[in-house]
Design a protein around this motif. Sequence first.
Motif, mmCIF file in Angstrom:
data_model
loop_
_atom_site.group_PDB
_atom_site.id
_atom_site.type_symbol
_atom_site.label_atom_id
_atom_site.label_comp_id
_atom_site.label_asym_id
_atom_site.label_seq_id
_atom_site.Cartn_x
_atom_site.Cartn_y
_atom_site.Cartn_z
ATOM 1 N N THR A 227 0.714 -1.135 -0.011
ATOM 2 C CA THR A 227 -0.198 0.146 -0.050
ATOM 3 C C THR A 227 0.970 1.331 0.080
ATOM 4 N N LEU A 228 2.127 1.158 -0.291
ATOM 5 C CA LEU A 228 3.046 2.167 -0.282
ATOM 6 C C LEU A 228 3.777 2.202 -1.771
ATOM 7 N N HIS A 229 3.739 3.446 -2.468
ATOM 8 C CA HIS A 229 4.314 3.463 -3.603
ATOM 9 C C HIS A 229 4.500 4.818 -4.020
ATOM 10 N N TYR A 230 5.225 5.083 -4.908
ATOM 11 C CA TYR A 230 5.493 6.535 -5.507
ATOM 12 C C TYR A 230 5.310 6.777 -6.743
ATOM 13 N N LEU A 231 4.964 8.262 -7.171
ATOM 14 C CA LEU A 231 4.659 8.707 -8.508
ATOM 15 C C LEU A 231 5.808 9.375 -8.830
ATOM 16 N N TYR A 232 6.252 9.284 -10.256
ATOM 17 C CA TYR A 232 7.595 9.746 -10.927
ATOM 18 C C TYR A 232 7.111 10.013 -12.146
ATOM 19 N N SER A 233 8.137 10.968 -12.771
ATOM 20 C CA SER A 233 7.852 11.272 -14.016
ATOM 21 C C SER A 233 9.436 11.257 -14.585
ATOM 22 N N ASP A 234 9.548 10.708 -15.993
ATOM 23 C CA ASP A 234 10.781 10.646 -16.658
ATOM 24 C C ASP A 234 11.115 12.124 -16.891
ATOM 25 N N GLN A 235 10.298 13.156 -16.924
ATOM 26 C CA GLN A 235 10.729 14.524 -17.020
ATOM 27 C C GLN A 235 11.513 15.070 -15.953
ATOM 28 N N GLU A 236 11.338 14.440 -14.651
ATOM 29 C CA GLU A 236 11.761 15.031 -13.507
ATOM 30 C C GLU A 236 12.362 13.618 -12.658
ATOM 31 N N LYS A 237 13.495 13.233 -13.195
ATOM 32 C CA LYS A 237 13.871 12.063 -12.385
ATOM 33 C C LYS A 237 14.474 12.369 -11.049
ATOM 34 N N ASP A 238 14.721 13.681 -10.711
ATOM 35 C CA ASP A 238 15.327 13.803 -9.324
ATOM 36 C C ASP A 238 14.026 14.002 -8.298
ATOM 37 N N TYR A 239 12.748 14.037 -8.635
ATOM 38 C CA TYR A 239 11.584 14.164 -7.864
ATOM 39 C C TYR A 239 10.802 12.872 -7.683
ATOM 40 N N ARG A 240 10.078 12.659 -6.729
ATOM 41 C CA ARG A 240 9.254 11.678 -6.784
ATOM 42 C C ARG A 240 8.181 12.060 -5.251
ATOM 43 N N ILE A 241 7.022 11.529 -5.696
ATOM 44 C CA ILE A 241 6.104 11.650 -4.721
ATOM 45 C C ILE A 241 5.660 10.458 -4.133
ATOM 46 N N ASP A 242 5.872 10.126 -2.637
ATOM 47 C CA ASP A 242 5.572 8.973 -1.916
ATOM 48 C C ASP A 242 4.207 8.988 -1.512
ATOM 49 N N VAL A 243 3.330 7.967 -1.857
ATOM 50 C CA VAL A 243 2.015 8.155 -1.499
ATOM 51 C C VAL A 243 1.683 6.876 -0.566
ATOM 52 N N CYS A 244 0.689 7.153 0.367
ATOM 53 C CA CYS A 244 0.275 5.930 1.013
ATOM 54 C C CYS A 244 -1.199 5.714 0.977
ATOM 55 N N ASP A 245 -1.781 4.402 0.235
ATOM 56 C CA ASP A 245 -3.063 4.133 0.048
ATOM 57 C C ASP A 245 -3.616 3.926 1.455
ATOM 58 N N SER A 246 -3.073 3.709 2.419
ATOM 59 C CA SER A 246 -3.734 3.522 3.517
ATOM 60 C C SER A 246 -4.386 4.802 4.354
ATOM 61 N N CYS A 247 -3.492 5.805 4.343
ATOM 62 C CA CYS A 247 -4.118 7.157 4.826
ATOM 63 C C CYS A 247 -4.447 8.209 3.897
ATOM 64 N N LYS A 248 -3.997 7.763 2.688
ATOM 65 C CA LYS A 248 -4.190 8.644 1.457
ATOM 66 C C LYS A 248 -3.202 10.142 1.649
ATOM 67 N N THR A 249 -2.393 10.041 2.161
ATOM 68 C CA THR A 249 -1.475 10.873 2.403
ATOM 69 C C THR A 249 -0.114 10.937 1.497
ATOM 70 N N TYR A 250 0.497 12.055 1.073
ATOM 71 C CA TYR A 250 1.703 12.106 0.168
ATOM 72 C C TYR A 250 2.655 12.973 0.631
#
Length: 293
Positions: A227-250
Amino acid sequence: MTDYLAITSDQIKKAGAALKKLRPTYLDLLDYYQQIFVAQEDSKSQLKIEPIKIGAEILAVKKNDKFPLITISEFVFDKNAAATLLKKICQITEAANEEMAAPARAIRKAIASEVLDPGAVFSNLLNADDTFFNKVESELNIGEKTLSLLAYNSLKPSLMHCALQLTSYLDEDDVWEKGYCPICGSTPAFSMFEDEGQRFLICSFCWQRWSAPRIYCPFCDNKDSKTLHYLYSDQEKDYRIDVCDSCKTYIKAVDTRKADRIIYPPLEFVATLHLDIKAQEMSFKSGIPLELQ
Ligand SMILES: [Zn+2]
Ligand SMILES: [Zn+2]
């Protein structure tokens, strides 16, 4: 890599210049915040603050129960340095932030004519006293949001100074597997991945950082990789958004291994507002207290 807690104002300028080149849409916003962060850094050399002392018995209890070392109201600050910085930040805001120029001018004038005591603003901010801010709003027509934001930024060098001093009470080898700051108990604002993928969380209030597990949600203590994963874009390899499906927080993160520039987290935080929009569009909420967003 540059340690952001020991960064110089010249390095902040370099970090800002690199970010402005990478993300020109944030030019005005980065210009504004860069000036504030440089002013904060410059004011650090003038700080006169007595160390915060924690007795051995209280320290043992706090460590045992995993309590933060202090509460926000226990931070101490250099009133004169913070007041001088507030004046400077108001001037920067008047010149570079259209939206807040008028209230910043009103704050500066109210302080100059002694109808507003900056020391009282700082103390009431740390004590979260809404009555004080409501009174200022009704009597001086200065909104709480702008006053709190500018006052907080003026206090920040003192807060960071105290936080750094208090790290002497923490054991470096102790893993702090908690979602709140070991110094002041606030939630993290930002996260960093460093060499060998080590993860750090950065406090939304005192900007200290602490080491955290890679697979871990600081907002609900979830450690389940399903239930933990991250969002990521090829255009901005230096950033990511870690998200939690359990509490829906990032939480936003910068991966310093993929960034070829000086990283100053407060600037990275400003230059990633599009990631907040993206996460919120996907129905994730920010874990940062509203007043610090
Ligand atoms: Zn903190
Ligand atoms: Zn969570």
